[in-house]
Design a protein around this motif. Structure first.
Motif, mmCIF file in Angstrom:
data_model
loop_
_atom_site.group_PDB
_atom_site.id
_atom_site.type_symbol
_atom_site.label_atom_id
_atom_site.label_comp_id
_atom_site.label_asym_id
_atom_site.label_seq_id
_atom_site.Cartn_x
_atom_site.Cartn_y
_atom_site.Cartn_z
ATOM 1 N N PRO A 136 0.829 -1.213 0.000
ATOM 2 C CA PRO A 136 0.000 0.000 0.000
ATOM 3 C C PRO A 136 0.859 1.257 0.000
ATOM 4 O O PRO A 136 0.946 1.984 0.993
ATOM 5 C CB PRO A 136 -0.804 -0.138 1.294
ATOM 6 C CG PRO A 136 0.099 -0.899 2.207
ATOM 7 C CD PRO A 136 0.865 -1.859 1.330
ATOM 8 N N VAL A 137 1.544 1.514 -1.126
ATOM 9 C CA VAL A 137 2.425 2.673 -1.245
ATOM 10 C C VAL A 137 1.979 3.499 -2.434
ATOM 11 O O VAL A 137 1.353 2.988 -3.372
ATOM 12 C CB VAL A 137 3.903 2.253 -1.411
ATOM 13 C CG1 VAL A 137 4.415 1.608 -0.137
ATOM 14 C CG2 VAL A 137 4.074 1.301 -2.600
ATOM 15 N N GLN A 138 2.324 4.782 -2.404
ATOM 16 C CA GLN A 138 1.861 5.677 -3.453
ATOM 17 C C GLN A 138 2.669 5.559 -4.731
ATOM 18 O O GLN A 138 2.129 5.625 -5.834
ATOM 19 C CB GLN A 138 1.903 7.128 -2.956
ATOM 20 C CG GLN A 138 1.392 8.136 -3.983
ATOM 21 C CD GLN A 138 1.739 9.549 -3.606
ATOM 22 O OE1 GLN A 138 1.904 9.863 -2.435
ATOM 23 N NE2 GLN A 138 1.860 10.405 -4.601
ATOM 24 N N THR A 139 3.991 5.382 -4.610
ATOM 25 C CA THR A 139 4.848 5.347 -5.796
ATOM 26 C C THR A 139 5.492 3.978 -5.955
ATOM 27 O O THR A 139 5.781 3.305 -4.963
ATOM 28 C CB THR A 139 5.960 6.413 -5.707
ATOM 29 O OG1 THR A 139 6.821 6.104 -4.613
ATOM 30 C CG2 THR A 139 5.366 7.790 -5.512
ATOM 31 N N PRO A 140 5.740 3.549 -7.187
ATOM 32 C CA PRO A 140 6.340 2.220 -7.394
ATOM 33 C C PRO A 140 7.744 2.096 -6.840
ATOM 34 O O PRO A 140 8.167 0.996 -6.487
ATOM 35 C CB PRO A 140 6.323 2.069 -8.921
ATOM 36 C CG PRO A 140 6.189 3.443 -9.470
ATOM 37 C CD PRO A 140 5.398 4.209 -8.464
ATOM 38 N N THR A 141 8.485 3.199 -6.760
ATOM 39 C CA THR A 141 9.849 3.102 -6.239
ATOM 40 C C THR A 141 9.866 2.704 -4.766
ATOM 41 O O THR A 141 10.814 2.071 -4.305
ATOM 42 C CB THR A 141 10.600 4.433 -6.427
ATOM 43 O OG1 THR A 141 9.756 5.511 -6.013
ATOM 44 C CG2 THR A 141 10.991 4.636 -7.874
ATOM 45 N N GLN A 142 8.827 3.069 -4.009
ATOM 46 C CA GLN A 142 8.767 2.639 -2.616
ATOM 47 C C GLN A 142 8.706 1.123 -2.514
ATOM 48 O O GLN A 142 9.237 0.534 -1.569
ATOM 49 C CB GLN A 142 7.549 3.257 -1.930
ATOM 50 C CG GLN A 142 7.663 4.752 -1.690
ATOM 51 C CD GLN A 142 6.360 5.348 -1.197
ATOM 52 O OE1 GLN A 142 5.520 5.772 -1.979
ATOM 53 N NE2 GLN A 142 6.186 5.375 0.111
ATOM 54 N N ALA A 143 8.059 0.488 -3.498
ATOM 55 C CA ALA A 143 7.939 -0.970 -3.491
ATOM 56 C C ALA A 143 9.241 -1.658 -3.867
ATOM 57 O O ALA A 143 9.357 -2.886 -3.724
ATOM 58 C CB ALA A 143 6.834 -1.400 -4.453
ATOM 59 N N LEU A 144 10.247 -0.898 -4.337
ATOM 60 C CA LEU A 144 11.535 -1.484 -4.694
ATOM 61 C C LEU A 144 12.432 -1.697 -3.483
ATOM 62 O O LEU A 144 13.475 -2.347 -3.596
ATOM 63 C CB LEU A 144 12.269 -0.592 -5.701
ATOM 64 C CG LEU A 144 11.669 -0.460 -7.105
ATOM 65 C CD1 LEU A 144 12.541 0.449 -7.959
ATOM 66 C CD2 LEU A 144 11.510 -1.808 -7.766
ATOM 67 N N GLN A 145 12.072 -1.138 -2.332
ATOM 68 C CA GLN A 145 12.912 -1.260 -1.150
ATOM 69 C C GLN A 145 13.209 -2.722 -0.830
ATOM 70 O O GLN A 145 12.305 -3.522 -0.614
ATOM 71 C CB GLN A 145 12.253 -0.611 0.059
ATOM 72 C CG GLN A 145 12.471 0.879 0.171
ATOM 73 C CD GLN A 145 12.024 1.424 1.514
ATOM 74 O OE1 GLN A 145 11.103 0.908 2.143
ATOM 75 N NE2 GLN A 145 12.665 2.480 1.962
ATOM 76 N N GLY A 146 14.508 -3.048 -0.835
ATOM 77 C CA GLY A 146 14.918 -4.391 -0.482
ATOM 78 C C GLY A 146 14.701 -5.441 -1.549
ATOM 79 O O GLY A 146 14.995 -6.612 -1.337
ATOM 80 N N LYS A 147 14.204 -5.037 -2.739
ATOM 81 C CA LYS A 147 13.914 -6.003 -3.793
ATOM 82 C C LYS A 147 15.026 -6.111 -4.828
ATOM 83 O O LYS A 147 15.191 -7.154 -5.454
ATOM 84 C CB LYS A 147 12.620 -5.610 -4.523
ATOM 85 C CG LYS A 147 11.398 -5.473 -3.650
ATOM 86 C CD LYS A 147 10.972 -6.814 -3.092
ATOM 87 C CE LYS A 147 9.573 -6.745 -2.505
ATOM 88 N NZ LYS A 147 9.348 -5.632 -1.584
ATOM 89 N N VAL A 148 15.775 -5.033 -5.037
ATOM 90 C CA VAL A 148 16.797 -5.004 -6.087
ATOM 91 C C VAL A 148 18.143 -4.687 -5.451
ATOM 92 O O VAL A 148 18.305 -3.647 -4.802
ATOM 93 C CB VAL A 148 16.461 -3.952 -7.161
ATOM 94 C CG1 VAL A 148 17.532 -3.950 -8.248
ATOM 95 C CG2 VAL A 148 15.091 -4.221 -7.769
ATOM 96 N N SER A 149 19.111 -5.558 -5.627
ATOM 97 C CA SER A 149 20.428 -5.326 -5.051
ATOM 98 C C SER A 149 21.066 -4.094 -5.685
ATOM 99 O O SER A 149 20.960 -3.856 -6.889
ATOM 100 C CB SER A 149 21.327 -6.540 -5.274
ATOM 101 O OG SER A 149 21.523 -6.780 -6.648
ATOM 102 N N GLY A 150 21.712 -3.289 -4.843
ATOM 103 C CA GLY A 150 22.375 -2.086 -5.324
ATOM 104 C C GLY A 150 21.487 -0.878 -5.443
ATOM 105 O O GLY A 150 21.966 0.197 -5.817
ATOM 106 N N VAL A 151 20.205 -1.014 -5.141
ATOM 107 C CA VAL A 151 19.268 0.098 -5.234
ATOM 108 C C VAL A 151 18.785 0.453 -3.833
ATOM 109 O O VAL A 151 18.131 -0.353 -3.172
ATOM 110 C CB VAL A 151 18.068 -0.236 -6.136
ATOM 111 C CG1 VAL A 151 17.080 0.928 -6.176
ATOM 112 C CG2 VAL A 151 18.542 -0.576 -7.547
#
Length: 1000
Positions: A136-151
């Protein structure tokens, strides 16, 4: 829309009619099993190709349906390769489905095209839209937390705040460190208008493969692809969630008694003053709670998609309403999207994608509010019978609740984003693509400050200095647009089933323009219907402004991808960029990459690897994210000048500028490998990278005698580097036909360093009580803390007498005061004794996740964290007067006669200098998201006339394990040099929500 729908219905009707006339129905039965284990598969979708007719397998994997003898059955199941079998008048089938090797078949977007994951030679990560919509986040980048190494993603609890994203470290100071976003071909720096439910995939270009975007790609590229229509009957989907948000963690401030006890030491004269003795003031207030609330949020999304072989459509509408946890803070957004495709002929295709968004926001000045929350005396009531406690009458700060109530800031933002495109295929292997992309914004801002007096009409007790003699209105209108015209030619062909060649060439032109107009007036009525500048009076202290920006770019792009026998891979790209933002306008950027799919070699066929690919890439990227006129020498008009005895208005060149500015360049090497084991149930990636930024922009100090009012000179005189290692792994398996699960983890190590800066001149930032906190200097990470070394607390007068004296602060050595190390051994404590004491940039960061599905139930959890970074707790030293409040933990641990602490001083004053005492560990591990879902069995769903019903409970930021004493170790700030200083950050929030996914 009606025509498309009508055509779709007619095509479907005709198809069904023909089948009914020319084919005789038979009853088809069978069983579906796992090709590897032989276990029966429950819930496999068995459908008749070209129709909506279908069933699902039962608990024994069996199915039965009536179908025409000349039809084709399609078997689909999550995690397995789809299979199509012609009926040929057979009545019994034994179907074996193979587990799908997703890593090999996955298609990723690489910029101006797509490529199979197995053929990619660069470091490209891909996240599916399902992962994005789960949270339940507003922007897709918030959903990237912890999902992509190096980001690394840093988000704020404030609604509509754009997350800070760092891909492989911080690579710039003045030219920005944010990545480029590409949404369906539209280049942008802001994706807060995107509806998460519309997203198909998010692809991240982490290495030099991003050079296809040239001067825009130095900080990496995030490519977002939205949904398109699929041929078939119209599909209607409705997704919604509703919940509430609260502060994930709070800082306990001193209560009434702790505060009074502290004043007896910090301000004994105030205690002795009978007129204002604290014990005579009856109030007690938790100011953090006074300005906070549980915040309601809701998100609704409705979409319809469908089409036929001639036309496809996807239309969606989304509404978000989020309250901030700070009172009066609110955000609302409405977005509609239409993605359409029309196949004009077998060779010509027309597509259009357009998104319209409109949002309203009532923001808050979190710095001003929390600056007073941390300092306001807890003995003053917040509000009583509609009147506010007068904190300023206590020689203290203003009442933060009054600040909120007497200020009404409002913004209205309208945005159009999208493109129209033509694709022409004169022959099968050749595609001409032309697309016009537009991103236009129309914003309006109104800030109204109400008038109020400092007497009994406002406060419970009159007096003090918190008042506003005149109401004030500030209005600003911003309009901007940026367009991009892409024209590319792509040649894609396979020769002799061994040589696969893709060639791309094209030209890209861009133009951006913006302008703003603002003004301020006082004595404007409090009625919102009268909030116009012509209703008020001129403010002698304010000036109306009008300004804007204009830039253009022209680029030539080329790329070649070659694969031999699916084993040997080669890729190269080049981009020639011209930018109006530099006097040296043209630059060339490139990348080369190679790969070897070792697992395709004969000697590896019987090995342990299902997939093993070695790859490497090297290239140069650019960065032109600076002001458009930074190199242009301008004159300051209307300055008084005596011409003889006559005073006239003249124009003078005051700024000293580098007329030979050029863009920053980033050279990056990446070496990595992808691997898979046990039929790719276990997959992983490892990458080493070395990224160096040359010709980085920085400010050089100038002698005041040269006449520049800012005493700085911006030029290409810095160099930064980021070196690191990224590791990720994922295990996906099915225990039996009832249970499947997955486990994933990733971790990244990054070392950031300043290599060359102004020939040795450092950059100081982060003021605290007139003294800076960070220093960006050679050999250190950007924004490193540069402070005194605290070595304890003076326990007695003998220690005070023996210690070196302070020479740069009003605070003198005293019992209960902090002790500092004389680092240079010169017999005094001064600025020369400062040391580097860490950085806000983590050395390690990453996450892990797992999920399990049991029949109709699904459960998932995602964790995110980082280690090796430091936080400067500036709010602990935010006291400006002797009556400011303190934190409860410090009140309990500070030095007293009864508690002679060796770590915490007796008092902290405005003269306490920056030191390691205020630096704490920023390491944390957070349960970022946990979700429990239930999918209603298909038999029940179909009886309700639907295709799918799923319900779920979810929580964001459920808990955080941390060592930092503040409310959150995740500090949101866009200031690169001061990002790790915790002064007045918006609290990170915890979310609880209930949602449904329905499909008709």
């Amino acid at each position: 829309m009606k025509r498309i729908f009508t055509v779709s219905v007619l095509v479907l009707f005709c198809s069904l009619f023909i089948n009914a006339v020319f084919a005789q129905d038979v009853v088809v039965k069978g069983k579906v099993t796992d090709a590897t284990t032989g276990e029966a598969l429950i819930g496999v979708s068995v459908s008749l190709k070209g129709t909506t007719t279908g069933v699902q397998t039962d608990v024994n994997g069996a199915f039965s349906l009536k179908a025409p003898g000349n039809g084709t059955l399609v078997f689909t199941y999550i995690g397995y390769v789809a299979s199509s079998l012609p009926i040929n008048n057979q009545t019994v089938f034994d179907v074996k489905l193979k587990p799908e090797a997703k890593e090999l078949a996955q298609v990723v977007v690489i910029g101006y095209g797509t490529q199979k994951k197995r053929d990619v030679t660069g470091a490209v990560a891909s996240i599916s839209g399902d992962v994005v919509t789960k949270q339940p986040v507003q922007t897709p980048t918030q959903a990237l937390q912890g999902k992509v190494s190096g980001v690394q993603v840093l988000s704020s609890g404030q609604p509509n705040a754009q997350p800070v994203v760092r891909i492989r470290g911080t690579g710039s100071v003045l030219a920005g460190a944010n990545p480029l976003y590409v949404v369906d071909g539209v280049l942008t720096d802001d994706i807060r208008n995107i509806n998460n439910s519309d997203i198909v995939s998010v692809d991240v270009l982490k290495d030099a493969s991003a050079a296809i975007y040239g001067v825009r790609a130095a900080n990496g590229v995030i490519i977002i692809t939205t949904k398109k229509g699929k041929a078939g009957a119209p599909v209607v989907s409705y997704d919604a969630n509703v919940g509430f948000r609260e502060a994930a963690s709070t800082v306990k401030l001193a209560n009434r008694q702790q505060y009074v006890d502290y004043l007896s030491v910090a301000s004994p004269t105030k205690i002795a003053n009978d007129d204002k003795a604290p014990l005579t003031i009856p109030g007690t207030t938790d100011w953090a709670a006074a300005v906070s609330r549980k915040a309601f949020e809701t998100n609704h999304n409705l979409s319809v998609s469908g089409g036929n072989e001639k036309a496809l459509y996807f239309i969606s509408a989304n509404y978000i309403d989020e309250d901030g946890i700070i009172k009066t803070n609110n955000f609302q957004r409405f977005t509609i999207r239409a993605n359409n495709q029309v196949n004009v002929s077998d060779k010509l295709k027309f597509t259009n994608q357009i998104s319209l968004s409109r949002n309203t926001e009532r923001p808050v000045d979190i710095g001003g509010i929390y600056g007073n929350v941390y300092r306001a005396a807890p003995i003053i009531p917040a509000i009583v019978d509609g009147k506010y406690g007068n904190t300023s009458a206590w020689s203290n700060v203003g009442n933060p609740l009054l600040q909120l109530d007497k200020t009404n800031d409002f913004t209205l933002n309208n945005r159009i984003q999208g493109n129209v495109a033509l694709d022409y295929n004169p022959i099968k292997s050749l595609t001409f693509h032309s697309a016009f992309n537009l991103d236009a914004r129309f914003n309006n801002q109104k800030n109204y400050d109400y008038q109020f007096a400092s007497d009994a009409s406002t406060f419970t007790v009159g007096g003090g200095n918190q008042r506003r003699d005149n109401s004030s209105l500030f209005v600003q209108n911003d309009n901007s647009y940026q367009y991009q015209w892409d024209n590319t030619i792509t040649y894609d062909k396979t020769f002799d089933n061994k040589h696969h060649l893709t060639l791309l060439g094209g030209i890209v032109s861009e133009k951006g323009r913006s302008n703003f107009l603002n003004g301020t007036r006082i004595d404007v009525p409090a009625n919102p219907d009268q909030w116009f500048l012509d209703v008020g009076n001129p403010d002698v202290n304010a000036v109306d402004h009008n300004g804007g920006d204009l830039f253009t770019r022209l680029s030539y792009v080329g790329r070649v991808n070659y694969a031999y026998n699916s084993k040997y891979l080669l890729s190269a790209s080049i981009r020639r960029d011209g930018s109006s933002r530099f006097s040296q306008k043209w630059g060339t950027f490139y990348t080369v990459g190679g790969g070897w799919v070792v697992s395709e070699e004969d000697f590896m066929k019987d090995g342990i690897f299902s997939n093993l690919k070695l790859r490497a890439s090297y290239g140069e990227l650019g960065n032109d994210n600076i002001g458009s006129s930074l190199f242009v020498i301008t004159g300051t008009p209307y300055l008084p000048y005596y011409f003889g005895n006559t005073l006239v208005a003249g124009t003078v060149i005051q700024d000293i500028k580098d007329t030979n500015l050029k863009w920053e360049t980033t050279k990056q090497l990446d070496i990595g490998f992808d691997c898979g084991f046990l039929n790719n149930r276990l997959t992983g990636e490892v990458d080493y990278y070395n990224k160096k930024v040359n010709n980085a922009l920085t400010n050089i100090g100038l002698p005041g005698i040269l006449g520049d009012p800012d005493n700085i000179y911006t030029t290409n005189a810095a160099s930064y580097s980021n070196k690191g290692l990224e590791v990720s792994a994922r295990w996906t398996d099915r225990i039996n036909s009832h249970i499947s699960y997955n486990i994933g983890a990733n971790i990244a190590y990054n070392k950031n360093q300043v290599n060359k800066l102004n020939g040795g001149t450092f950059i100081s930032a982060g003021g605290a009580n007139g003294q800076t906190i960070t220093r960006t200097d050679n050999g250190q990470p950007i924004g490193s803390y540069y402070v005194l070394k605290a070595i304890g607390v003076f326990q007695n007068q003998a220690e005070v007498d023996a210690a070196p004296p302070y020479t740069f602060t009003s605070e003198a050595n005293h019992v209960g005061g902090l002790r500092y190390a004389d680092v240079n051994n010169d017999g005094k404590i001064d600025a020369n004794d400062r040391i580097f004491a860490g950085s806000y940039q983590p050395k390690y960061f990453g996450g892990f996740n797992f999920g399990i599905t049991y029949n109709e139930f699904d459960f998932s959890a995602d964790f995110y964290g980082n280690w090796g970074n430091k936080i400067y707790n500036a709010k602990k030293n935010s006291r400006s007067t002797e009556n400011d409040n303190i934190e409860a933990s410090y009140a309990n641990s500070r030095f007293t006669t009864a508690n002679p602490s060796t770590t915490d001083p007796a008092t902290i004053t405005s003269g306490t200098p920056p030191s390691t005492y205020f630096i704490e560990s920023g390491a944390f591990l957070r349960l970022n998201n946990v979700t429990l879902g239930y999918t209603v069995p298909s038999a029940i769903v179909k009886r309700l006339g639907m295709q799918k019903i799923r319900m779920y409970l979810t929580s964001q930021n459920l808990f955080t394990a941390k060592r930092y004493s503040g409310q959150s170790p995740e500090l949101f700030s866009t200031d690169i040099l001061t990002q790790g200083i915790d002064a007045t950050n918006y609290p990170v929030t915890r979310t609880f929500a209930f949602g449904v996914n329905v499909q008709f």
